[in-house]
Write a protein that holds these residues in place. Sequence first.
Motif, short mmCIF file in Angstrom:
data_model
loop_
_atom_site.label_atom_id
_atom_site.label_comp_id
_atom_site.label_asym_id
_atom_site.label_seq_id
_atom_site.Cartn_x
_atom_site.Cartn_y
_atom_site.Cartn_z
N SER A 60 0.64 -1.23 0.15
CA SER A 60 0.01 -0.03 0.05
C SER A 60 0.78 1.36 0.11
O SER A 60 0.14 2.30 -0.25
N ALA A 61 2.09 1.11 0.51
CA ALA A 61 3.23 2.40 0.47
C ALA A 61 4.20 2.08 0.80
O ALA A 61 4.74 0.52 1.15
N TRP A 62 5.24 2.84 0.76
CA TRP A 62 6.63 2.48 1.14
C TRP A 62 6.87 3.78 2.32
O TRP A 62 6.47 4.82 2.21
N PHE A 63 7.59 3.07 3.28
CA PHE A 63 7.82 4.14 4.47
C PHE A 63 9.60 4.08 4.40
O PHE A 63 10.46 2.94 4.27
N GLY A 64 10.06 5.29 4.51
CA GLY A 64 11.56 5.38 4.30
C GLY A 64 12.21 6.60 5.17
O GLY A 64 11.48 7.36 5.38
N THR A 65 13.54 6.55 5.30
CA THR A 65 14.24 7.47 5.89
C THR A 65 15.52 7.92 5.19
O THR A 65 15.98 7.10 4.50
N SER A 66 15.99 9.06 5.42
CA SER A 66 17.19 9.40 4.80
C SER A 66 17.93 10.12 5.66
O SER A 66 17.50 11.34 6.04
N THR A 67 19.25 9.75 6.22
CA THR A 67 19.83 10.53 7.17
C THR A 67 21.23 11.09 6.76
O THR A 67 22.01 10.11 5.78
N ASP A 68 21.54 12.39 6.95
CA ASP A 68 22.78 12.94 6.30
C ASP A 68 23.80 12.26 7.30
O ASP A 68 23.65 12.56 8.53
N ILE A 69 24.77 11.60 6.92
CA ILE A 69 26.05 11.07 7.91
C ILE A 69 27.17 11.42 7.65
O ILE A 69 28.21 11.00 7.80
N HIS A 70 27.46 12.73 6.86
CA HIS A 70 28.60 13.08 6.37
C HIS A 70 29.56 13.92 7.58
O HIS A 70 30.59 13.35 7.68
N GLU A 71 28.93 14.35 8.61
CA GLU A 71 29.54 14.46 9.68
C GLU A 71 30.38 13.33 10.64
O GLU A 71 31.41 13.34 10.87
N GLN A 72 29.27 12.18 10.58
CA GLN A 72 29.75 11.09 11.01
C GLN A 72 31.11 10.41 10.42
O GLN A 72 32.11 10.18 10.72
N HIS A 73 30.98 10.50 9.02
CA HIS A 73 32.04 10.00 7.98
C HIS A 73 33.33 10.96 8.54
O HIS A 73 34.50 10.34 8.46
N GLU A 74 33.31 12.36 8.33
CA GLU A 74 34.11 13.11 8.65
C GLU A 74 35.03 12.73 9.77
O GLU A 74 36.24 12.73 10.09
N ALA A 75 34.06 12.72 10.88
CA ALA A 75 34.66 12.40 12.32
C ALA A 75 35.47 11.16 12.20
O ALA A 75 36.70 10.87 12.93
N ARG A 76 34.97 10.06 11.66
CA ARG A 76 35.63 8.84 11.69
C ARG A 76 36.98 8.91 10.69
O ARG A 76 37.93 8.12 11.20
N ARG A 77 36.98 9.32 9.74
CA ARG A 77 38.23 9.77 8.94
C ARG A 77 39.16 10.63 9.81
O ARG A 77 40.47 10.16 9.77
N ASP A 78 38.64 11.57 10.36
CA ASP A 78 39.60 12.35 11.27
C ASP A 78 40.32 11.38 12.42
O ASP A 78 41.48 11.54 12.60
N THR A 79 39.46 10.72 12.89
CA THR A 79 39.93 9.70 14.02
C THR A 79 41.03 8.67 13.47
O THR A 79 42.04 8.45 14.19
N GLN A 80 40.94 8.41 12.05
CA GLN A 80 41.79 7.28 11.53
C GLN A 80 43.10 7.79 11.09
O GLN A 80 44.10 7.45 11.62
N PHE A 81 42.93 9.22 10.63
CA PHE A 81 44.01 9.97 10.50
C PHE A 81 44.97 10.20 11.46
O PHE A 81 46.48 9.83 11.76
#
Length: 75
Positions: A16-37
């Motif tokens: 009958s429908a689709w239910f969904g979400t879209s989450t911006d994870i850019h800051e999480q990605h950048e934080a993980r990249r900084d931590t790895q560096f």
Amino acid sequence: FLVRCAPVQDAHDTLSAWFGTSTDIHEQHEARRDTQFLAELAELIRCAEGVDELLEAAVQLAAGYFAVERCYFAE
């Protein structure tokens, strides 16, 4: 973006429908990249046998982190 969706069905199992979400994870990605560096840089500092070796390795690591073709160190 992290996107998730799921079908919504009625009592007769008809879609009958689709239910969904879209989450911006850019800051999480950048934080993980900084931590790895920083972890890789700390390991370089810990394992370096001399200043010249450390500087050369740190400059190469920084070039990859900043996505540049040329990276130099000078006094």
